[in-house]
Write a protein that holds these residues in place. Structure first.
Motif, PDB file in Angstrom:
ATOM      1  N   MET A 239       0.841  -1.200   0.000  1.00 54.84           N
ATOM      2  CA  MET A 239       0.000   0.000   0.000  1.00 54.84           C
ATOM      3  C   MET A 239       0.876   1.249   0.000  1.00 54.84           C
ATOM      4  N   PRO A 240       0.583   2.162  -0.897  1.00 53.83           N
ATOM      5  CA  PRO A 240       1.422   3.357  -0.950  1.00 53.83           C
ATOM      6  C   PRO A 240       1.207   4.246   0.268  1.00 53.83           C
ATOM      7  N   ASP A 241       2.241   5.071   0.540  1.00 52.77           N
ATOM      8  CA  ASP A 241       2.088   6.087   1.586  1.00 52.77           C
ATOM      9  C   ASP A 241       1.052   7.105   1.141  1.00 52.77           C
ATOM     10  N   LYS A 242       0.508   7.812   2.090  1.00 55.42           N
ATOM     11  CA  LYS A 242      -0.425   8.880   1.742  1.00 55.42           C
ATOM     12  C   LYS A 242       0.338  10.068   1.163  1.00 55.42           C
ATOM     13  N   SER A 243      -0.291  10.743   0.205  1.00 51.71           N
ATOM     14  CA  SER A 243       0.288  11.973  -0.315  1.00 51.71           C
ATOM     15  C   SER A 243       0.283  13.004   0.797  1.00 51.71           C
ATOM     16  N   SER A 244       1.249  13.894   0.809  1.00 52.38           N
ATOM     17  CA  SER A 244       1.266  14.865   1.886  1.00 52.38           C
ATOM     18  C   SER A 244       1.745  16.199   1.380  1.00 52.38           C
ATOM     19  N   LYS A 245       1.206  17.239   1.958  1.00 53.36           N
ATOM     20  CA  LYS A 245       1.629  18.588   1.632  1.00 53.36           C
ATOM     21  C   LYS A 245       3.009  18.791   2.211  1.00 53.36           C
ATOM     22  N   ILE A 246       3.884  19.438   1.475  1.00 50.97           N
ATOM     23  CA  ILE A 246       5.246  19.597   1.958  1.00 50.97           C
ATOM     24  C   ILE A 246       5.676  21.045   1.854  1.00 50.97           C
ATOM     25  N   GLN A 247       6.783  21.353   2.544  1.00 45.18           N
ATOM     26  CA  GLN A 247       7.408  22.659   2.438  1.00 45.18           C
ATOM     27  C   GLN A 247       7.975  22.816   1.040  1.00 45.18           C
ATOM     28  N   ASP A 248       8.388  24.018   0.741  1.00 45.05           N
ATOM     29  CA  ASP A 248       9.107  24.296  -0.498  1.00 45.05           C
ATOM     30  C   ASP A 248      10.240  23.277  -0.674  1.00 45.05           C
ATOM     31  N   PRO A 249      10.193  22.437  -1.706  1.00 43.21           N
ATOM     32  CA  PRO A 249      11.259  21.447  -1.876  1.00 43.21           C
ATOM     33  C   PRO A 249      12.477  22.023  -2.573  1.00 43.21           C
ATOM     34  N   GLY A 250      12.784  23.292  -2.360  1.00 45.35           N
ATOM     35  CA  GLY A 250      14.023  23.854  -2.892  1.00 45.35           C
ATOM     36  C   GLY A 250      13.874  24.549  -4.221  1.00 45.35           C
ATOM     37  N   VAL A 251      12.630  24.816  -4.638  1.00 48.18           N
ATOM     38  CA  VAL A 251      12.453  25.476  -5.938  1.00 48.18           C
ATOM     39  C   VAL A 251      11.720  26.819  -5.828  1.00 48.18           C
ATOM     40  N   GLY A 252      11.415  27.267  -4.628  1.00 45.22           N
ATOM     41  CA  GLY A 252      10.774  28.575  -4.460  1.00 45.22           C
ATOM     42  C   GLY A 252       9.268  28.466  -4.455  1.00 45.22           C
ATOM     43  N   ALA A 253       8.625  29.165  -3.540  1.00 47.64           N
ATOM     44  CA  ALA A 253       7.178  29.013  -3.396  1.00 47.64           C
ATOM     45  C   ALA A 253       6.379  30.261  -3.736  1.00 47.64           C
ATOM     46  N   SER A 254       6.892  31.443  -3.455  1.00 49.56           N
ATOM     47  CA  SER A 254       6.087  32.632  -3.753  1.00 49.56           C
ATOM     48  C   SER A 254       6.878  33.580  -4.651  1.00 49.56           C
ATOM     49  N   TYR A 255       6.177  34.251  -5.539  1.00 48.46           N
ATOM     50  CA  TYR A 255       6.810  35.005  -6.605  1.00 48.46           C
ATOM     51  C   TYR A 255       6.175  36.372  -6.739  1.00 48.46           C
ATOM     52  N   GLN A 256       6.904  37.313  -7.367  1.00 50.25           N
ATOM     53  CA  GLN A 256       6.319  38.622  -7.625  1.00 50.25           C
ATOM     54  C   GLN A 256       5.306  38.550  -8.761  1.00 50.25           C
ATOM     55  N   HIS A 257       5.632  37.791  -9.803  1.00 51.03           N
ATOM     56  CA  HIS A 257       4.650  37.625 -10.873  1.00 51.03           C
ATOM     57  C   HIS A 257       4.815  36.252 -11.518  1.00 51.03           C
ATOM     58  N   LYS A 258       3.964  36.015 -12.498  1.00 50.30           N
ATOM     59  CA  LYS A 258       3.881  34.677 -13.105  1.00 50.30           C
ATOM     60  C   LYS A 258       5.255  34.153 -13.549  1.00 50.30           C
ATOM     61  N   THR A 259       5.533  32.893 -13.269  1.00 48.79           N
ATOM     62  CA  THR A 259       6.796  32.299 -13.690  1.00 48.79           C
ATOM     63  C   THR A 259       6.535  31.241 -14.753  1.00 48.79           C
ATOM     64  N   LYS A 260       7.603  30.791 -15.350  1.00 49.38           N
ATOM     65  CA  LYS A 260       7.523  29.668 -16.283  1.00 49.38           C
ATOM     66  C   LYS A 260       7.473  28.359 -15.485  1.00 49.38           C
ATOM     67  N   ARG A 261       7.492  27.259 -16.181  1.00 45.34           N
ATOM     68  CA  ARG A 261       7.545  25.962 -15.517  1.00 45.34           C
ATOM     69  C   ARG A 261       8.855  25.844 -14.721  1.00 45.34           C
ATOM     70  N   ILE A 262       8.922  24.920 -13.788  1.00 38.79           N
ATOM     71  CA  ILE A 262      10.100  24.784 -12.921  1.00 38.79           C
ATOM     72  C   ILE A 262      11.217  24.014 -13.627  1.00 38.79           C
ATOM     73  N   ILE A 263      10.865  22.853 -14.203  1.00 41.42           N
ATOM     74  CA  ILE A 263      11.862  22.052 -14.932  1.00 41.42           C
ATOM     75  C   ILE A 263      11.523  22.127 -16.420  1.00 41.42           C
ATOM     76  N   ASN A 264      12.489  22.528 -17.224  1.00 40.01           N
ATOM     77  CA  ASN A 264      12.292  22.619 -18.666  1.00 40.01           C
ATOM     78  C   ASN A 264      12.223  21.223 -19.290  1.00 40.01           C
ATOM     79  N   PRO A 265      11.657  21.141 -20.505  1.00 41.67           N
ATOM     80  CA  PRO A 265      11.581  19.830 -21.154  1.00 41.67           C
ATOM     81  C   PRO A 265      12.952  19.169 -21.350  1.00 41.67           C
ATOM     82  N   ASP A 266      14.036  19.960 -21.422  1.00 39.19           N
ATOM     83  CA  ASP A 266      15.365  19.343 -21.587  1.00 39.19           C
ATOM     84  C   ASP A 266      15.955  18.881 -20.265  1.00 39.19           C
TER      85      ASP A 266
END
Lengths: 315, 315, 315, 315
Positions: free
Chosen positions: B1-28
């Motif tokens: 049985m899988p673990d339950k999904s859980s809300k987590i802290q910022d995993p090192g990629v930044g959580a709040s921004y001044q304005h809209k950002t692009k995706r976090i990981i690019n297709p490459d």
């Protein structure tokens, strides 16, 4: 939910002392321990050669090569430079030695122009040995150079101070520090461990014994999957924390030190790397908080200045 | 049985921004972060030399070798080509430089035919230095070349889209993607981690805040022992899932991104390797399912086309 | 709190015997097992070449190089030394052989002065082969040398004896031993496992059967984060311990052996290392305790003599 | 106590088929999967060069070197052999080509006797390129050779058959196989995983569907600390086992296969190694048990013949 902090045995750094000691881990990441009787250079040569800084390394390599060539040149001189074709004995020792030295270098590097070549069995024999010697040292240097380059050393920058600061919207304080990767690569699967070293409380208030207590500090989050930006590592000072109810002055008095190890997978080297670091009580700071150290430009790109890992503002 | 999904802290990629950002990981597979103040090339040379693509790498190496030989040739020219045996000063600077350059190359590579050889102490000394220089660069290149080749890079191909599709015969939906190993070798002990990044819900319906929430998504199966065929990684959208009750349009509006790391033991390199990848909401697809992408031939052999990792059909 | 000690199956070292055996792990860290039918040197050459001590390694390499050059010299001799420019056939076989040998070495090392050079197609062909042969052996030696140097071997010193000694202020005894790192580097994330091998009790008091029982001994602390000083590893002999109620004489009679593995991350090599060791019952000691083996000098620096890992005092 | 066996998803080897397939893992340890569209040799050259057997590897390297030298020789021939000092154009193309070839080899290997040397800028230029080319190939070969040697490959020998045999003095059967290390070194921290692949039961007795079920088999002991002797890996067929109540004939009919991975730390290479292997139902054997495959000589030394890993006797 983080594990509870727990008191632990001496984690390998010593617990009781005759008199006051310095901090355990120095700001440069070395331990404040002088070890006597470790393996000498002969028995631990590889370790020594790949860990000394570049300047002494180059000096050592150059010295070994020069010394080797001088010794061979001396041997050719003793045999007599008339046994090197293309060399006329000059009657001056220095001139003959210089000729012998150039012949030695041409042999050692296997450049072997042939304008100078050995005459007779003895010189030929010595020159043969020297050519093998050169190949061997070349093989050796290749290995050592590769060993130096490929040592997986992570370059993590820690914030200059650890902050004693309220934890979000709770009634608790927390201790926080922030890290960033100074390299241009990505670290993966990064885990943090934090130990607390604090001098034991004495019976007389204001005095503290020469005995350290150690605690494994629980962390709000002890691992992250990747580290493209910064990571703020947080210990919440709740009722379970060994820091609960201790003010900054007492932390300084009790020579408190926070010992940190970070390890993660370095995608450049394809290996795990470890970094250790410590904050001494004098590097704890109150009434500050870390502020966002990245910006988003008009393209939606995130811009991070790694030097801004230190950026704090007053509460 | 899988673990339950859980809300987590910022995993090192930044959580709040001044304005809209692009995706976090690019297709490459790179992170959408521009880092300033990282170590410069001098301090991080090895990392740079083993991670740049082959074309610039070869250009750099060729340039360094050419430049080195030009500098030495220039020195020989300044000393005077009459100090190289077999070279007659031509009176033309260019011709003399070319002669000096060939002598330089013959010394640097230690080929040393001897048709050209140094005359006099100064030329002999420079030639000695150059021969050592050549050996050093050779040792260095060997190490860097090996470092480039032996870097354990897994080449995992991910399906072009992640599918929002009913889970087997249950009432639940699931999100699924499929991976295959592009190399001809076998990966062992493969583990997957999936994070969800989704913009926080605002009070006004239809608007979303510039703040990301992160969740650790539970997986139906988070590791497998080997990967000769393909592996379909499945998150079941049950009541415990942060995706429960959110339709595809809302996922797109909230700039949802699924961040994935896969790591496993690469039997060629004998080391662990990591791959990271992401699916942005625009790469989620509905009303499809993955279909079997291998066939069994008449001998009972299984035939797998790695490009068929994308193969889906309408529900 | 440590895990409970537990009886375990044969951990891979054999449990029942025809007659009395020696200890399982020798004091030098090798297992007391002679294995027949393992891969021969040809099939396991790399393993053999990087694990034999330096003296035989150098002997092997020298022999291979000498033998190769002798064989080539012989071939040149058979073709006729008149096919080497600069050599006059002397009429004496030995003299001609020596000339051929020097030509061989100058070719093999690629020094190629040119005072001797091949004449005719056959000699040129053999010399071409030999030059390639030399390059190959050079590449090979570089790899083997690097393999020897970069093998991550930890050098842990264990205290000479394991102590049977009261545990702090409790009513229990404990068994303790102490380790130190002989290298000048730091080990990180060190973990210890201790197995107990003890001959089964027979029905007749005083006699013991030729059958070993194995136990996984619980440790007061089974891992530490770094090891700048020493680490005392402690098993508490409480009611759950297989050693509870057994005196030293019985331990000796029942050929008790404590099998230990230590592993940790070596920061020099950037890799995990393992050490194994054992204490045989004759190396258990009573009525002693370990004493602090480091001092603090007037600067507050900690001084550790690694040889003092053995330091005990009477209770 | 071992974990319970559990039914699992497809562990990456495919679960349903159009018609009967062969076993999953071949006796030589390869997977019975033909993969199409994997990276071609150009893109996966390192992997290919370090994993092909020695005979084709040597053939490839020799061919590359020969071809390179032939091409350069051809270029020298086209420029004209009169631009190589010491070579008289013979008027015969073949003879001139052979001279050019020897000059090429002397340049490529950097032996450079000088009896032949380039005349004129064009020949000098080509010779310069060739000398660099030779150095590059030498660096390259050194790296590839080291990569081949240092690949951590464990050589584990598995018993020829897996035994279906009563478990000790219990009422249960068990399935057992035995492993030994063919190398002369010691493996540490060895862990085993065993998967069961068994065709699903059809509604019609005696018929079985073209669908595989997979189970993670619990083991009596799934890891050991070192492996100086042999290790018998045991799955107990109790009520929780997917094999409970199935006889050997049915196992064969349902094309049962036991998939095994073993991994451990190899002290020679200082790295983890993985081995995978499988027992197909036809390699299960009844009414046998493994017998002790080591002896103790008069000195108390244990003698192990690694080939005796297969030794069984009738019950």
């Amino acid at each position: 939910m983080p594990d509870k902090s727990s008191k632990i045995q001496d984690p390998g750094v010593g617990a009781s002392y005759q008199h006051k000691t310095k901090r355990i881990i120095n700001p440069d990441g070395s331990f404040n321990v002088k070890r006597v009787g470790t393996l000498n250079i002969i028995n631990d040569a590889y370790h020594w050669l790949i860990t000394i800084p570049w300047a002494p390394f180059i000096a050592v390599v150059t010295s070994v090569i020069l010394a080797t060539n001088f010794v061979y040149a001396l041997v050719y001189l003793i045999i007599g430079v008339e046994h090197i074709s293309g060399v006329q004995p000059s009657g001056y020792l220095m001139d003959d030695f210089i000729s012998a030295l150039f012949f030695s270098v041409q042999t050692f590097t296997t450049v072997g122009y042939g304008a100078m070549a050995p005459i007779g069995n003895l010189t030929s024999l010595i020159a043969s040995l020297e050519a093998f010697n050169g190949l061997l040292l070349s093989a050796f240097s290749t290995g050592i150079l590769y060993g130096r380059f490929s040592r997986p050393i992570s370059k993590i920058k820690f914030s200059q101070t650890a902050l004693l600061t309220p934890y979000k919207n709770t009634k608790y304080d927390s201790i926080q520090f922030r890290v960033v990767n100074k390299r241009a690569n990505t670290l993966l699967n990064i885990r943090a461990s934090v130990y607390l070293s604090i001098n034991a409380k004495s019976q007389q208030p204001g005095e503290f014994r020469l005995k350290r207590d150690f605690y494994d500090l629980s962390l709000e989050r002890s691992s992250i999957m990747f580290l493209p930006l910064t990571w703020t590592i947080v210990h919440i000072i709740d009722e379970n924390s060994p820091l609960y109810g201790i003010n900054l002055k007492e932390l300084v008095d009790r020579q408190t030190e926070m010992l940190i190890t970070l390890n993660g997978f370095d995608e450049t080297f394809g290996q795990d790397t470890y970094t250790y670091f410590s904050y001494f009580a004098s590097e704890f700071e109150e009434n500050k908080k870390f502020i966002r150290n990245f910006t988003v430009d008009n393209n939606g790109d995130i811009i991070l200045n790694v030097d801004d890992v230190h950026m704090t503002e007053d509460l």
